[in-house]
Write a protein that holds these residues in place. Structure first.
Motif, short mmCIF file in Angstrom:
data_model
loop_
_atom_site.label_atom_id
_atom_site.label_comp_id
_atom_site.label_asym_id
_atom_site.label_seq_id
_atom_site.Cartn_x
_atom_site.Cartn_y
_atom_site.Cartn_z
N ASN A 58 0.80 -1.23 0.00
CA ASN A 58 0.00 0.00 0.00
C ASN A 58 0.83 1.28 0.00
OD1 ASN A 58 -1.71 -1.97 2.19
ND2 ASN A 58 -2.80 -1.27 0.37
N GLY A 59 2.15 1.16 0.12
CA GLY A 59 3.00 2.34 0.14
C GLY A 59 2.80 3.21 1.36
N TRP A 60 2.42 2.62 2.51
CA TRP A 60 2.12 3.42 3.70
C TRP A 60 3.36 3.78 4.51
CZ3 TRP A 60 -2.64 0.43 6.10
CH2 TRP A 60 -3.74 0.58 5.25
N ILE A 61 4.41 3.02 4.42
CA ILE A 61 5.57 3.23 5.26
C ILE A 61 6.14 4.64 5.06
CG2 ILE A 61 7.11 2.18 3.55
CD1 ILE A 61 8.84 1.18 5.81
N GLY A 62 6.42 5.32 6.14
CA GLY A 62 6.93 6.69 6.06
C GLY A 62 6.71 7.40 7.39
N GLN A 63 6.61 8.71 7.35
CA GLN A 63 6.48 9.50 8.57
C GLN A 63 5.03 9.84 8.90
OE1 GLN A 63 9.29 12.21 6.77
NE2 GLN A 63 10.68 11.99 8.51
N GLY A 64 4.11 9.09 8.33
CA GLY A 64 2.69 9.30 8.60
C GLY A 64 1.95 9.79 7.37
N ASN A 65 0.66 9.51 7.30
CA ASN A 65 -0.17 9.93 6.18
C ASN A 65 -0.26 11.46 6.17
OD1 ASN A 65 -2.13 10.44 4.30
ND2 ASN A 65 -3.72 9.21 5.27
N PRO A 66 0.30 12.12 5.15
CA PRO A 66 0.30 13.59 5.15
C PRO A 66 -1.09 14.21 5.16
CG PRO A 66 1.84 12.73 3.51
CD PRO A 66 1.02 11.57 3.98
N ALA A 67 -2.09 13.45 4.72
CA ALA A 67 -3.44 14.01 4.66
C ALA A 67 -4.02 14.25 6.05
CB ALA A 67 -4.35 13.08 3.86
N VAL A 68 -3.59 13.48 7.03
CA VAL A 68 -4.20 13.61 8.37
C VAL A 68 -3.18 13.87 9.47
CG1 VAL A 68 -6.27 12.27 7.86
CG2 VAL A 68 -4.19 11.08 8.57
N THR A 69 -1.90 13.69 9.20
CA THR A 69 -0.88 13.91 10.23
C THR A 69 -0.68 15.39 10.49
OG1 THR A 69 0.28 11.83 9.80
CG2 THR A 69 1.57 13.62 10.76
N ARG A 70 -0.71 15.78 11.75
CA ARG A 70 -0.49 17.16 12.17
C ARG A 70 0.51 17.15 13.32
NH1 ARG A 70 -2.49 17.31 8.00
NH2 ARG A 70 -4.34 18.43 7.29
N HIS A 71 1.77 17.35 13.02
CA HIS A 71 2.80 17.29 14.04
C HIS A 71 2.69 18.49 14.98
CE1 HIS A 71 4.78 14.03 11.93
NE2 HIS A 71 4.76 14.74 10.81
N PRO A 72 2.88 18.30 16.29
CA PRO A 72 2.77 19.41 17.23
C PRO A 72 3.94 20.39 17.15
CG PRO A 72 3.41 17.42 18.39
CD PRO A 72 3.09 17.01 16.98
N LEU A 73 5.06 19.98 16.57
CA LEU A 73 6.22 20.86 16.40
C LEU A 73 6.85 20.60 15.04
CD1 LEU A 73 8.19 20.60 19.79
CD2 LEU A 73 6.90 22.58 18.96
N THR A 74 7.29 21.64 14.38
CA THR A 74 8.13 21.48 13.20
C THR A 74 9.57 21.28 13.67
OG1 THR A 74 8.69 23.82 13.00
CG2 THR A 74 6.64 23.06 11.90
N PRO A 75 10.45 20.76 12.81
CA PRO A 75 11.87 20.65 13.20
C PRO A 75 12.47 22.00 13.59
CG PRO A 75 11.44 19.29 11.29
CD PRO A 75 10.19 20.09 11.52
N GLU A 76 12.11 23.05 12.90
CA GLU A 76 12.64 24.38 13.21
C GLU A 76 12.17 24.84 14.60
OE1 GLU A 76 12.64 23.72 8.89
OE2 GLU A 76 11.07 23.54 10.41
N GLU A 77 10.91 24.59 14.90
CA GLU A 77 10.40 24.97 16.23
C GLU A 77 11.05 24.15 17.33
OE1 GLU A 77 5.87 26.39 15.03
OE2 GLU A 77 6.31 24.25 15.32
N ALA A 78 11.23 22.85 17.07
CA ALA A 78 11.87 22.00 18.06
C ALA A 78 13.30 22.45 18.34
CB ALA A 78 11.85 20.55 17.59
N ALA A 79 14.03 22.77 17.28
CA ALA A 79 15.41 23.23 17.45
C ALA A 79 15.46 24.55 18.20
CB ALA A 79 16.09 23.36 16.08
N ALA A 80 14.53 25.46 17.90
CA ALA A 80 14.51 26.76 18.58
C ALA A 80 14.22 26.60 20.07
CB ALA A 80 13.46 27.66 17.93
N ARG A 81 13.36 25.67 20.42
CA ARG A 81 13.08 25.40 21.84
C ARG A 81 14.33 24.94 22.57
NH1 ARG A 81 10.42 21.17 23.00
NH2 ARG A 81 9.65 21.88 25.01
N ILE A 82 15.15 24.16 21.89
CA ILE A 82 16.37 23.64 22.52
C ILE A 82 17.45 24.72 22.56
CG2 ILE A 82 18.21 21.92 22.24
CD1 ILE A 82 16.06 20.04 21.09
N GLY A 83 17.41 25.63 21.58
CA GLY A 83 18.32 26.75 21.64
C GLY A 83 19.28 26.90 20.49
N GLY A 84 18.90 26.45 19.29
CA GLY A 84 19.79 26.58 18.14
C GLY A 84 19.07 26.30 16.85
#
Length: 337
Positions: A58-84
């Protein structure tokens, strides 16, 4: 290690954010590029990895179905929280001593601190869930058989249950599988017998997690479950994970991150000695799902602690083409040294 900036303005928002990237295939390709540029995965290894992804049903393997996945943080936001920046945070997670021991970036040696040092380790674990890169979302919708193949594509392997437990608890102990007690038993009976004996043996550690005593907000456990997620469907359930390493304090005593929270993890449970990945088996045993996942602070879906072994949920042989997969289940790899 960079530390989180402790201000109210950097509190995590649970508002649904747009899914990263465009199609799932495009997201996968971005991930493959990062695996090479950040972690040094070779051209030949990436070719094998791409083929495993391409062959996934089915080609499902990956970081989640983009149609319904809503990550609580982007990589940029996560990095900024840590401090860089993303690159700065990724570099902060490097451990040069461990790289010399394990032979590559973002792996940690597993050993018994009571009698050993990191240099005595004979196995290393991925620091983060696959693809094992800080500030990158974990891979989900992956079968146990695919997890084993993806690890093998890089010269690694899936871990045995006792190795994951040691990585979480901060002390790798010898295997404790009572093979003599389960000989001749069927799959589910053998698993449940082994599980019961193990959980009784380690009952006195039932309040021990990778972070010690459980504390909400320390790990990637504050996300949400989609309202459309009913029964674990691909179209209804978002893989609402955090970028790996978003919570620097979510670290086991041996230096393994996100072993609590983010994605639950596939593991090999051997039912006989010749099924132990840790002594070279490629036929392997049966599936076990380890760890908590990204909504754990609000929904305790099941019991869990570092050395806890789960019931035979959705159980199959690890290498079965029909082994289980879902929206919050990923894996990490181990490597013999």
């Amino acid at each position: 290690m960079l530390r989180p900036v402790l201000t109210a303005a950097l509190a995590i928002s649970l508002m649904a954010l747009p899914a990263l990237g465009q199609t799932l295939a495009e997201r996968d390709e971005t991930m493959f590029v990062r695996m090479q540029s950040v972690r040094g995965v070779s051209d030949g290894e990436i070719t094998r990895i791409r083929q495993i992804f391409a062959n996934s049903p089915n080609g499902w393997i990956g970081q989640g179905n983009p149609a319904v996945t809503r990550h609580p943080l982007t990589p940029e936001e996560a990095a900024a929280r840590i401090g860089g920046s993303i690159a700065q945070v990724q570099d902060s997670y490097r451990n040069r001593e461990y790289e010399r021991i394990c032979g590559e970036r973002f792996m940690v040696p597993l050993y018994d601190p009571a009698s050993q040092s990191p240099r005595d380790a004979t196995v290393c674990a991925d620091m983060f869930e696959y693809p094992n890169i800080p500030m990158v979302y974990p891979v989900v919708w992956v079968r146990a058989s695919e997890a084993a193949q993806l690890c093998a594509a890089e010269g690694k392997r899936i871990g045995d249950a006792h190795e994951w437990e040691g990585a979480s608890a901060g002390q790798l102990l010898p295997p404790d599988y009572p093979f003599d007690r389960i000989r001749g038993m069927g799959g589910s009976v053998a698993v449940n017998t082994m599980r019961g004996l193990h959980n009784v043996r380690y009952a006195n550690t039932s309040n021990q997690f990778s972070i010690g005593q459980w504390r909400s907000g320390v790990c990637a456990t504050g996300s949400f479950k989609n309202g459309s997620c009913n029964g674990g469907s691909y179209t209804g359930c978002g893989s609402n994970t955090y970028p790996a390493g978003s919570f620097p304090e979510c670290r086991s005593p041996l230096g393994v991150y996100d072993i609590d929270g983010n994605a639950a993890e596939h593991m090999n449970l051997p039912l006989s000695e010749d099924q132990m990945a840790s002594i070279g088996s490629t036929s392997l045993g049966v599936t076990e799902m380890k760890g908590s996942w990204f909504i754990w602070d609000t929904i305790r879906a099941h019991e869990h602690w570092s050395r806890w072994r789960a019931p035979f949920w959705h159980g199959t042989a690890v290498m079965s083409e029909a082994s289980h997969r879902n929206y919050h289940l990923g894996f990490r790899c181990f490597r013999d040294i």
